[in-house]
Design an enzyme around this catalytic site. Structure first.
Site, PDB file in Angstrom:
ATOM      1  N   ASN A   1       0.814  -1.218   0.000  1.00 47.62           N
ATOM      2  CA  ASN A   1       0.000   0.000   0.000  1.00 47.62           C
ATOM      3  C   ASN A   1       0.847   1.267   0.000  1.00 47.62           C
ATOM      4  O   ASN A   1       0.617   2.195  -0.777  1.00 47.62           O
ATOM      5  CB  ASN A   1      -0.912   0.022   1.223  1.00 47.62           C
ATOM      6  CG  ASN A   1      -1.990  -1.046   1.186  1.00 47.62           C
ATOM      7  OD1 ASN A   1      -2.309  -1.585   0.120  1.00 47.62           O
ATOM      8  ND2 ASN A   1      -2.558  -1.350   2.335  1.00 47.62           N
ATOM      9  N   CYS A  54       3.463   6.853  10.665  1.00 43.45           N
ATOM     10  CA  CYS A  54       2.346   7.713  10.246  1.00 43.45           C
ATOM     11  C   CYS A  54       1.830   8.528  11.429  1.00 43.45           C
ATOM     12  O   CYS A  54       1.580   9.738  11.310  1.00 43.45           O
ATOM     13  CB  CYS A  54       1.228   6.881   9.632  1.00 43.45           C
ATOM     14  SG  CYS A  54       0.535   5.587  10.710  1.00 43.45           S
ATOM     15  N   ALA A  87      -4.370  -0.670   7.149  1.00 41.62           N
ATOM     16  CA  ALA A  87      -3.157  -1.230   7.746  1.00 41.62           C
ATOM     17  C   ALA A  87      -2.772  -2.516   7.024  1.00 41.62           C
ATOM     18  O   ALA A  87      -3.421  -3.550   7.201  1.00 41.62           O
ATOM     19  CB  ALA A  87      -3.376  -1.498   9.231  1.00 41.62           C
ATOM     20  N   GLY A  88      -1.748  -2.451   6.206  1.00 37.85           N
ATOM     21  CA  GLY A  88      -1.290  -3.624   5.472  1.00 37.85           C
ATOM     22  C   GLY A  88      -0.420  -4.519   6.336  1.00 37.85           C
ATOM     23  O   GLY A  88      -0.194  -4.252   7.527  1.00 37.85           O
ATOM     24  N   PRO A  89       0.098  -5.607   5.775  1.00 40.63           N
ATOM     25  CA  PRO A  89       0.923  -6.562   6.535  1.00 40.63           C
ATOM     26  C   PRO A  89       2.135  -5.910   7.177  1.00 40.63           C
ATOM     27  O   PRO A  89       2.502  -6.247   8.303  1.00 40.63           O
ATOM     28  CB  PRO A  89       1.342  -7.586   5.473  1.00 40.63           C
ATOM     29  CG  PRO A  89       0.292  -7.492   4.416  1.00 40.63           C
ATOM     30  CD  PRO A  89      -0.140  -6.059   4.391  1.00 40.63           C
ATOM     31  N   GLY A  90       2.784  -4.974   6.468  1.00 41.21           N
ATOM     32  CA  GLY A  90       3.961  -4.314   7.025  1.00 41.21           C
ATOM     33  C   GLY A  90       3.627  -3.515   8.265  1.00 41.21           C
ATOM     34  O   GLY A  90       4.340  -3.560   9.272  1.00 41.21           O
ATOM     35  N   THR A  91       2.528  -2.763   8.200  1.00 39.68           N
ATOM     36  CA  THR A  91       2.101  -1.966   9.351  1.00 39.68           C
ATOM     37  C   THR A  91       1.781  -2.866  10.539  1.00 39.68           C
ATOM     38  O   THR A  91       2.190  -2.597  11.672  1.00 39.68           O
ATOM     39  CB  THR A  91       0.858  -1.123   8.987  1.00 39.68           C
ATOM     40  OG1 THR A  91       1.195  -0.226   7.928  1.00 39.68           O
ATOM     41  CG2 THR A  91       0.373  -0.321  10.193  1.00 39.68           C
ATOM     42  N   ALA A 139       2.882  -5.835  11.155  1.00 40.54           N
ATOM     43  CA  ALA A 139       4.089  -6.496  11.657  1.00 40.54           C
ATOM     44  C   ALA A 139       4.946  -5.564  12.500  1.00 40.54           C
ATOM     45  O   ALA A 139       5.800  -6.010  13.262  1.00 40.54           O
ATOM     46  CB  ALA A 139       4.911  -7.038  10.491  1.00 40.54           C
TER      47      ALA A 139
END
Length: 311
Positions: free
Chosen positions: A14, A132, A164-168, A170
């Site tokens: 994202n 963020c 909130a994607g996987p990186g966020t 994690a």
């Protein structure tokens, strides 16, 4: 011939995809060189290909093998805190003078919040964009602390879980640690605390941020003016950034002090600031203000770095 600086983005999720679109649409001193991912089927890599951007699905290892890497001078890392340590190390082995803008909470380089301290770090090889929540709230802490000494600052960042994607996800632990530290180092608070909330509400809500600052006694009108000035400064690169309501104040008298964990008894001025961040909807819908403020801050930082390299 273009006099723009070539940039690569590591991370086709994202954040990376939104950043790519911003560079292609609005950048004055940067142009897209390579989009880097690890999932050949990711939407970010597919979009990059459609837009004529060179891609690799072999991560940073693939990037340094590409002929396009020879022209890359700025790299954005939109992966994860753990991955960034490896990425930065490998990039410098192949190109020691590479400029890296870190959008993870790894914090290898100094914290950078453009409206507060960008000019101090233009010569750094790696700058960290905090988080963020940090980009949204640290300017407010700094706005208070430039008027009155801030003893304690606490921020609560609420974002839609859909943004909130996987990186966020994690990086939740790193988010709180990095943001708390940057509140102190950049914001100027003696003690900082950060909380993030992933809100599952439907329909998704806009990013909301609450900032509490406990400072020495000060003129409330002066503090409010400082906050409003800082909001305007952030709004120049994040148009959806705004105060949700007027700044609120509470005078805490010496004979009725607050008990603050980690700080002890406090008397002075309590400033409460309530923010809302609406995204530009370049990639995800407008509720993803957390995405927009991070990518806008990173782009603004890199544009200034690129301008310094050209000049």
């Amino acid at each position: 011939m273009s006099n723009k600086i070539k940039a690569a983005i590591i991370g086709s999720g994202n954040i990376g995809t939104d950043l790519m679109i911003k560079i292609l649409r609005t950048a004055e001193h940067l142009e897209m060189g390579v989009m880097v991912g690890i999932d050949p089927e990711s939407d970010g890599l597919a979009r990059a290909k459609r837009l004529g951007v060179a891609t690799t699905a072999e991560g940073v290892d693939g990037l340094v093998r590409m002929p396009e890497f020879a022209d890359i001078q700025v790299v954005f890392d939109a992966t994860s805190a753990g991955a960034h340590v490896h990425n930065d190390k490998l990039l410098r082995e192949h190109k020691p003078d590479i400029r890296v803008v870190d959008l993870t909470p790894a914090a290898i380089g100094p914290y950078c919040v453009p409206v507060v301290n960008l000019e101090e770090h233009l010569g750094e090889g790696n700058v960290n964009m905090v988080t963020c929540g940090g980009q949204a709230t640290i300017p407010m802490v700094a706005a208070v602390s430039r008027v009155a000494r801030a003893h304690y600052a606490e921020i609560v960042a609420s974002i839609s879980s859909k943004s909130a994607g996987p990186g966020t996800r994690a990086n939740i632990d790193e988010f709180t640690e990095t943001t708390s530290k940057a509140i102190e180092v950049v914001g100027g608070a003696q003690k900082g605390k950060a909380i993030i909330i992933l809100n599952p509400a439907e329909p998704p809500l806009l990013m909301r941020d609450t900032v509490y600052v406990l400072s020495e006694a000060a003129d409330q009108a002066e503090v409010e003016a400082s906050v409003e000035e800082m909001v305007k400064a952030v709004n120049r690169y994040v148009p959806g950034y705004r105060l949700k309501q007027k700044v609120q104040f509470d005078d805490i008298p010496e004979d009725q002090p607050m008990n603050v964990p980690g700080l002890g008894k406090f008397s002075g001025l309590k400033t409460s600031i309530f923010l809302e961040v609406e995204g530009a909807a370049h990639y995800l819908p407008a509720y993803a203000g957390n995405l927009d403020i991070m990518t806008s801050a990173a782009l603004g930082t890199a544009e200034r770095i690129a301008e310094s390299l050209v000049n």
